[in-house]
Design a protein around this motif. Structure first.
Motif, PDB file in Angstrom:
ATOM      1  N   MET A   1      38.637  49.148  64.207  1.00  0.00           N
ATOM      2  CA  MET A   1      37.190  49.274  64.088  1.00  0.00           C
ATOM      3  C   MET A   1      36.924  49.948  62.748  1.00  0.00           C
ATOM      4  SD  MET A   1      34.321  51.230  66.465  1.00  0.00           S
ATOM      5  CE  MET A   1      34.466  50.239  67.926  1.00  0.00           C
TER       6      MET A   1
ATOM      7  N   PRO B   1      30.932  36.259  66.270  1.00  0.00           N
ATOM      8  CA  PRO B   1      29.619  36.262  66.932  1.00  0.00           C
ATOM      9  C   PRO B   1      28.917  34.909  66.902  1.00  0.00           C
ATOM     10  CG  PRO B   1      29.911  38.306  65.743  1.00  0.00           C
ATOM     11  CD  PRO B   1      31.102  37.449  65.406  1.00  0.00           C
TER      12      PRO B   1
ATOM     13  N   GLU C   1      18.435  39.404  71.511  1.00  0.00           N
ATOM     14  CA  GLU C   1      17.126  39.247  70.870  1.00  0.00           C
ATOM     15  C   GLU C   1      16.639  37.799  70.996  1.00  0.00           C
ATOM     16  OE1 GLU C   1      17.544  40.732  66.889  1.00  0.00           O
ATOM     17  OE2 GLU C   1      17.566  42.838  67.545  1.00  0.00           O
TER      18      GLU C   1
ATOM     19  N   ASP D   1      33.707  50.639  59.515  1.00  0.00           N
ATOM     20  CA  ASP D   1      32.324  50.513  59.083  1.00  0.00           C
ATOM     21  C   ASP D   1      32.321  49.838  57.719  1.00  0.00           C
ATOM     22  OD1 ASP D   1      29.602  50.712  59.232  1.00  0.00           O
ATOM     23  OD2 ASP D   1      29.513  52.856  58.827  1.00  0.00           O
TER      24      ASP D   1
ATOM     25  N   LEU E   1      34.039  41.108  66.034  1.00  0.00           N
ATOM     26  CA  LEU E   1      32.808  41.593  66.636  1.00  0.00           C
ATOM     27  C   LEU E   1      31.999  42.408  65.631  1.00  0.00           C
ATOM     28  CD1 LEU E   1      31.222  41.929  69.255  1.00  0.00           C
ATOM     29  CD2 LEU E   1      32.818  43.715  69.923  1.00  0.00           C
ATOM     30  N   PHE E   2      30.752  42.018  65.430  1.00  0.00           N
ATOM     31  CA  PHE E   2      29.820  42.844  64.673  1.00  0.00           C
ATOM     32  C   PHE E   2      28.416  42.491  65.132  1.00  0.00           C
ATOM     33  CE2 PHE E   2      28.018  39.767  61.648  1.00  0.00           C
ATOM     34  CZ  PHE E   2      28.947  38.736  61.721  1.00  0.00           C
ATOM     35  N   ASP E   3      27.473  43.316  64.720  1.00  0.00           N
ATOM     36  CA  ASP E   3      26.081  43.125  65.133  1.00  0.00           C
ATOM     37  C   ASP E   3      25.373  42.281  64.073  1.00  0.00           C
ATOM     38  OD1 ASP E   3      23.574  43.325  66.248  1.00  0.00           O
ATOM     39  OD2 ASP E   3      23.220  45.364  65.502  1.00  0.00           O
ATOM     40  N   ARG E   4      24.987  41.064  64.459  1.00  0.00           N
ATOM     41  CA  ARG E   4      24.297  40.208  63.491  1.00  0.00           C
ATOM     42  C   ARG E   4      22.848  40.611  63.270  1.00  0.00           C
ATOM     43  NH1 ARG E   4      25.171  34.437  66.032  1.00  0.00           N
ATOM     44  NH2 ARG E   4      25.163  35.719  67.905  1.00  0.00           N
ATOM     45  N   ALA E   5      22.283  41.409  64.175  1.00  0.00           N
ATOM     46  CA  ALA E   5      20.839  41.680  64.130  1.00  0.00           C
ATOM     47  C   ALA E   5      20.374  42.231  62.776  1.00  0.00           C
ATOM     48  CB  ALA E   5      20.445  42.615  65.274  1.00  0.00           C
ATOM     49  N   PRO E   6      21.035  43.237  62.179  1.00  0.00           N
ATOM     50  CA  PRO E   6      20.510  43.744  60.897  1.00  0.00           C
ATOM     51  C   PRO E   6      20.639  42.733  59.764  1.00  0.00           C
ATOM     52  CG  PRO E   6      22.556  44.866  61.494  1.00  0.00           C
ATOM     53  CD  PRO E   6      22.146  44.052  62.680  1.00  0.00           C
TER      54      PRO E   6
ATOM     55  N   LEU F   1      29.679  49.212  69.853  1.00  0.00           N
ATOM     56  CA  LEU F   1      29.433  48.053  69.008  1.00  0.00           C
ATOM     57  C   LEU F   1      29.271  46.801  69.853  1.00  0.00           C
ATOM     58  CD1 LEU F   1      29.405  46.956  66.121  1.00  0.00           C
ATOM     59  CD2 LEU F   1      31.888  47.073  66.115  1.00  0.00           C
ATOM     60  N   PHE F   2      28.165  46.104  69.659  1.00  0.00           N
ATOM     61  CA  PHE F   2      28.010  44.771  70.234  1.00  0.00           C
ATOM     62  C   PHE F   2      27.011  44.017  69.382  1.00  0.00           C
ATOM     63  CE2 PHE F   2      23.806  45.091  72.245  1.00  0.00           C
ATOM     64  CZ  PHE F   2      23.630  46.465  72.296  1.00  0.00           C
ATOM     65  N   ASP F   3      26.930  42.723  69.600  1.00  0.00           N
ATOM     66  CA  ASP F   3      26.042  41.868  68.819  1.00  0.00           C
ATOM     67  C   ASP F   3      24.701  41.774  69.532  1.00  0.00           C
ATOM     68  OD1 ASP F   3      24.958  40.006  67.101  1.00  0.00           O
ATOM     69  OD2 ASP F   3      26.044  38.303  67.977  1.00  0.00           O
ATOM     70  N   ARG F   4      23.660  42.337  68.914  1.00  0.00           N
ATOM     71  CA  ARG F   4      22.335  42.269  69.539  1.00  0.00           C
ATOM     72  C   ARG F   4      21.685  40.897  69.422  1.00  0.00           C
ATOM     73  NH1 ARG F   4      19.277  47.029  66.637  1.00  0.00           N
ATOM     74  NH2 ARG F   4      20.743  46.418  65.002  1.00  0.00           N
ATOM     75  N   ALA F   5      22.173  40.073  68.490  1.00  0.00           N
ATOM     76  CA  ALA F   5      21.481  38.818  68.187  1.00  0.00           C
ATOM     77  C   ALA F   5      21.227  37.934  69.419  1.00  0.00           C
ATOM     78  CB  ALA F   5      22.238  38.049  67.104  1.00  0.00           C
TER      79      ALA F   5
ATOM     80  N   MET G   1      37.967  47.091  73.842  1.00  0.00           N
ATOM     81  CA  MET G   1      37.137  45.912  73.578  1.00  0.00           C
ATOM     82  C   MET G   1      37.105  45.111  74.861  1.00  0.00           C
ATOM     83  SD  MET G   1      37.460  42.797  70.784  1.00  0.00           S
ATOM     84  CE  MET G   1      37.221  43.747  69.300  1.00  0.00           C
TER      85      MET G   1
ATOM     86  N   PRO H   1      29.107  48.206  61.134  1.00  0.00           N
ATOM     87  CA  PRO H   1      30.448  48.341  61.704  1.00  0.00           C
ATOM     88  C   PRO H   1      30.939  47.029  62.315  1.00  0.00           C
ATOM     89  CG  PRO H   1      28.839  49.371  63.134  1.00  0.00           C
ATOM     90  CD  PRO H   1      28.095  48.928  61.900  1.00  0.00           C
ATOM     91  N   ALA H   2      32.246  46.899  62.383  1.00  0.00           N
ATOM     92  CA  ALA H   2      32.877  45.718  62.962  1.00  0.00           C
ATOM     93  C   ALA H   2      34.124  46.145  63.711  1.00  0.00           C
ATOM     94  CB  ALA H   2      33.243  44.713  61.866  1.00  0.00           C
ATOM     95  N   ALA H   3      34.537  45.312  64.651  1.00  0.00           N
ATOM     96  CA  ALA H   3      35.799  45.519  65.350  1.00  0.00           C
ATOM     97  C   ALA H   3      36.521  44.182  65.431  1.00  0.00           C
ATOM     98  CB  ALA H   3      35.569  46.082  66.754  1.00  0.00           C
ATOM     99  N   GLU H   4      37.836  44.254  65.319  1.00  0.00           N
ATOM    100  CA  GLU H   4      38.654  43.054  65.429  1.00  0.00           C
ATOM    101  C   GLU H   4      39.800  43.337  66.383  1.00  0.00           C
ATOM    102  OE1 GLU H   4      39.774  41.253  61.618  1.00  0.00           O
ATOM    103  OE2 GLU H   4      38.211  42.425  60.647  1.00  0.00           O
TER     104      GLU H   4
ATOM    105  N   ARG I   1      39.541  38.222  67.794  1.00  0.00           N
ATOM    106  CA  ARG I   1      38.229  38.409  68.417  1.00  0.00           C
ATOM    107  C   ARG I   1      37.458  39.341  67.496  1.00  0.00           C
ATOM    108  NH1 ARG I   1      36.323  36.783  73.901  1.00  0.00           N
ATOM    109  NH2 ARG I   1      34.140  37.153  73.601  1.00  0.00           N
TER     110      ARG I   1
END
Lengths: 121, 121
Positions: free
Chosen positions: B77, B37, A114, B79, B107-112, A107-111, A77, B89-92, B105
């Motif tokens: 990590m 995030p 965007e 899913d 981490l996940f993707d907020r976009a979806p 894994l990363f945050d696309r928000a 990470m 998926p997420a990671a901590e 810390r």
């Protein structure tokens, strides 16, 4: 003692952070599969096309947060400072076989990326 | 042998995945700090407010991808299948002190999730 998978993961990471894409790609299997936020990436050329714009144009610096592994699997990470986003952390879970990365769960945050793209429009 | 920090991280994870928020929060220090995030979360009550809607209403199931740690730090990590997003998926990366998580810390993707919220509007 640092695990063999973690050695490969860190060497790959250091190479692309240093913008040496040729060296970075040398740690990947030709048929590497990457499960990234935007979907599945197959093959080393597609992986390079995914990573190169980020590494070469957007990345300012990276800082490791944590790195662990065993013989076959490593998780790293790290935080990145990028042109559009001041703090964009990422995590990777890589699987290594015969000294090459064959799979990466990326894994990363696309928000925030965007949001930055919308601001540029 | 499983590291002490990883034991705490996994026990916390299992508890909230099982929707037992009281048990999950018992593994956190009162003044836990979470870098998520959307920003910094301070204190166990704020952490619960962050996690509870996800654990109690959105989460369908979770599957561990990787889990590593040493005496003070653990990285997991996993899913998740959620109501709005089939694979999230997420990671901590957690830091443990005196048997409790003092920092995460996350981490996940907020976009979806943001895309799903826009579809519901």
């Amino acid at each position: 003692m640092i695990s063999s998978a973690l050695q490969i993961a860190l060497a790959h990471h250091r190479a692309w952070i240093d913008k040496d894409l040729d060296l970075a790609m040398s740690y990947l299997a030709d048929d590497v599969v990457c499960e990234a936020p935007a979907g599945r990436i197959e093959g080393v050329e597609a992986y390079r096309a995914f990573l190169a714009p980020f590494a070469e144009r957007l990345l300012i610096r990276a800082e490791m947060i944590a790195a662990f592994g065993d013989e076959t699997t490593a998780v790293i990470m790290y935080d990145t400072e990028t042109v559009p986003v001041a703090s964009a952390p990422a995590a990777e879970c890589v699987t290594v076989r015969d000294g090459r990365i064959v799979h990466n769960r990326f894994l990363f945050d696309r928000a925030p990326f965007e949001a930055a793209a919308r601001r540029r429009q």
